[in-house]
Scaffold this active site. Sequence first.
Site, PDB file in Angstrom:
ATOM      1  N   LYS A 147       0.843  -1.206   0.000  1.00 47.42           N
ATOM      2  CA  LYS A 147       0.000   0.000   0.000  1.00 47.42           C
ATOM      3  C   LYS A 147       0.875   1.252   0.000  1.00 47.42           C
ATOM      4  O   LYS A 147       0.616   2.206  -0.747  1.00 47.42           O
ATOM      5  CB  LYS A 147      -0.925   0.000   1.227  1.00 47.42           C
ATOM      6  CG  LYS A 147      -2.023  -1.052   1.167  1.00 47.42           C
ATOM      7  CD  LYS A 147      -2.768  -1.172   2.504  1.00 47.42           C
ATOM      8  CE  LYS A 147      -3.768  -2.327   2.454  1.00 47.42           C
ATOM      9  NZ  LYS A 147      -4.440  -2.552   3.742  1.00 47.42           N
ATOM     10  N   GLN A 153      -4.080  -0.651   9.869  1.00 43.94           N
ATOM     11  CA  GLN A 153      -4.099  -2.027   9.384  1.00 43.94           C
ATOM     12  C   GLN A 153      -4.672  -2.968  10.443  1.00 43.94           C
ATOM     13  O   GLN A 153      -4.327  -2.885  11.619  1.00 43.94           O
ATOM     14  CB  GLN A 153      -2.673  -2.462   9.002  1.00 43.94           C
ATOM     15  CG  GLN A 153      -2.593  -3.820   8.329  1.00 43.94           C
ATOM     16  CD  GLN A 153      -3.255  -3.885   6.956  1.00 43.94           C
ATOM     17  OE1 GLN A 153      -3.423  -2.865   6.287  1.00 43.94           O
ATOM     18  NE2 GLN A 153      -3.637  -5.062   6.537  1.00 43.94           N
ATOM     19  N   ASP A 202     -10.438   3.448   4.598  1.00 46.90           N
ATOM     20  CA  ASP A 202     -10.913   2.062   4.500  1.00 46.90           C
ATOM     21  C   ASP A 202     -12.435   1.957   4.469  1.00 46.90           C
ATOM     22  O   ASP A 202     -12.971   0.895   4.150  1.00 46.90           O
ATOM     23  CB  ASP A 202     -10.423   1.267   5.725  1.00 46.90           C
ATOM     24  CG  ASP A 202      -9.121   0.526   5.467  1.00 46.90           C
ATOM     25  OD1 ASP A 202      -8.940   0.037   4.338  1.00 46.90           O
ATOM     26  OD2 ASP A 202      -8.306   0.438   6.393  1.00 46.90           O
TER      27      ASP A 202
HETATM   28  N1  GUN Z   1      -6.766  -6.257   6.995  1.00 49.37           N
HETATM   29  C1  GUN Z   1      -7.206  -7.066   6.013  1.00 49.37           C
HETATM   30  N2  GUN Z   1      -7.735  -6.340   5.006  1.00 49.37           N
HETATM   31  C2  GUN Z   1      -7.633  -5.062   5.377  1.00 49.37           C
HETATM   32  C3  GUN Z   1      -8.006  -3.835   4.757  1.00 49.37           C
HETATM   33  O1  GUN Z   1      -8.554  -3.783   3.669  1.00 49.37           O
HETATM   34  N3  GUN Z   1      -7.713  -2.709   5.456  1.00 49.37           N
HETATM   35  C4  GUN Z   1      -7.141  -2.741   6.663  1.00 49.37           C
HETATM   36  N4  GUN Z   1      -6.929  -1.585   7.287  1.00 49.37           N
HETATM   37  N5  GUN Z   1      -6.784  -3.851   7.273  1.00 49.37           N
HETATM   38  C5  GUN Z   1      -7.035  -5.002   6.620  1.00 49.37           C
END
Ligand code: GUN
Length: 283
Positions: free
Chosen positions: A49, A93, A116
């Site tokens: 990311k 995350q 998100d």
């Molecule tokens: N953990 C698994 N998928 C995601 C996601 O799309 N965003 C975040 N912040 N954590 C995750």
Amino acid sequence: MSATLMKGKPLAERIRAEVAEEVRVLGHVGLVTVLVGDDPASDVYIRLKHKAAVEAGFAATDLRLPADTSEADLLAKLDELNASDDVDAILVQLPLPKHIDEARIIRAVTPSKDVDGFHPLNAGELYLGRPAIVSATPRGVMALLAEHNIELDGAHAVVIGRSAIVGKPVMHLLQQANATVTLCHSHTRDLAQYTLEADILVAAVGVPALVSADMVKDRSVVVDVGMNRTEAGLVGDVDPGALDRAAYMTPVPGGVGPMTIACLLQNAVKCARYRRGELAYPG
Ligand code: GUN
């Protein structure tokens, strides 16, 4: 006959180029990713990311906090990021270490900076049919379906998995696109009975090859959100043998995965537009 592959990479690259151009015009767009602890899978996701964000021209901050960070300290850090004019978008995350209340952390991110789309306000707006910020993976699924001109209106879509990150939001998006949606999960009796009726099948459970080829309807559209690390490598929730039955299917890897990152960057641009008042939040 083998299914047409719905590859995520080319579409994701196009979206990322568009995002880069938008960021160039906007000037400074601040995206902060927060990782608490050193979970190896999360580390990989955060790196991907962050790298994509830097490539698209974001002012990207890869904030790492130790595994024993207290909930209070994390909340204080989020307050700081929420208040900062340099920060347009915040991503925490998941999963968080066990001693931290995930729901409380998700609620603590300012909704218009919640890249998100996990905050209850964003989840609620989606539920009500007024999507504001919608989580990236479900948007990636919808973008892949649109890219391949898959007819959703009146189609029977079956979603396997009821997570707040994928299953439930994708259910809403499909329903809002006028599909008839069946949501299956770990307690569903006779899963095949549903999947065999699915014009569109979205698998998002995290169980390697849960969906066998003989569970897939002929000439259907299969979207595999699964990313399961096994001894045989990265595999999806759908057995690749389903390629012989489906009309369209996403590969794993290289299907939904790249779309998640591209859509996340799109969300970050949306956050920037909210903060600048170019878009009204929630709209
Ligand atoms: N953990 C698994 N998928 C995601 C996601 O799309 N965003 C975040 N912040 N954590 C995750």
